[in-house]
Design a protein around this motif. Structure first.
Motif: not given
Length: 98
Positions: A53-62
């Motif tokens: 879904x477009x609302x399923x978000x992710x961000x790498x911190x490493x």
């Protein structure tokens, strides 16, 4: 007023401080990219049913933390299952004045 932005920036910093490699959650797809979040599908991650879904978000911190996540599925902890936790949630909510 900037409160939401301040909260998300603090949460990202705290997750980094605690040693987490990535953050994944469901959030507004036009708001969170300004903080560095991308759609989880860009990392090859879907929900537990294989959907995206477009609302399923992710961000790498490493950097590179999610490079091997291709085909991965996000499974929420049982604590978020209302059917399993309805009584405990109601008891918890009684602690708030409203």
């Amino acid at each position: 007023m900037g409160i939401g932005g301040a909260l998300i920036r603090h949460s990202i910093a705290e997750a980094r401080r605690l040693g987490y490699g990535a953050i994944l959650f469901f959030g507004h797809p036009s708001y969170y990219p300004q903080f560095g979040f991308k759609q989880a599908v860009e990392f090859g991650i879907t929900d537990c049913n294989g959907n995206n879904y477009p609302s399923f978000m992710a961000m790498e911190l490493v950097n590179g933390y999610l490079k091997n996540a291709q085909g991965g599925r996000f499974v929420e902890a049982d604590i978020y299952n209302d059917d399993l936790n309805r009584i405990q949630a109601k008891e918890f909510d009684k602690g708030f004045v409203g």
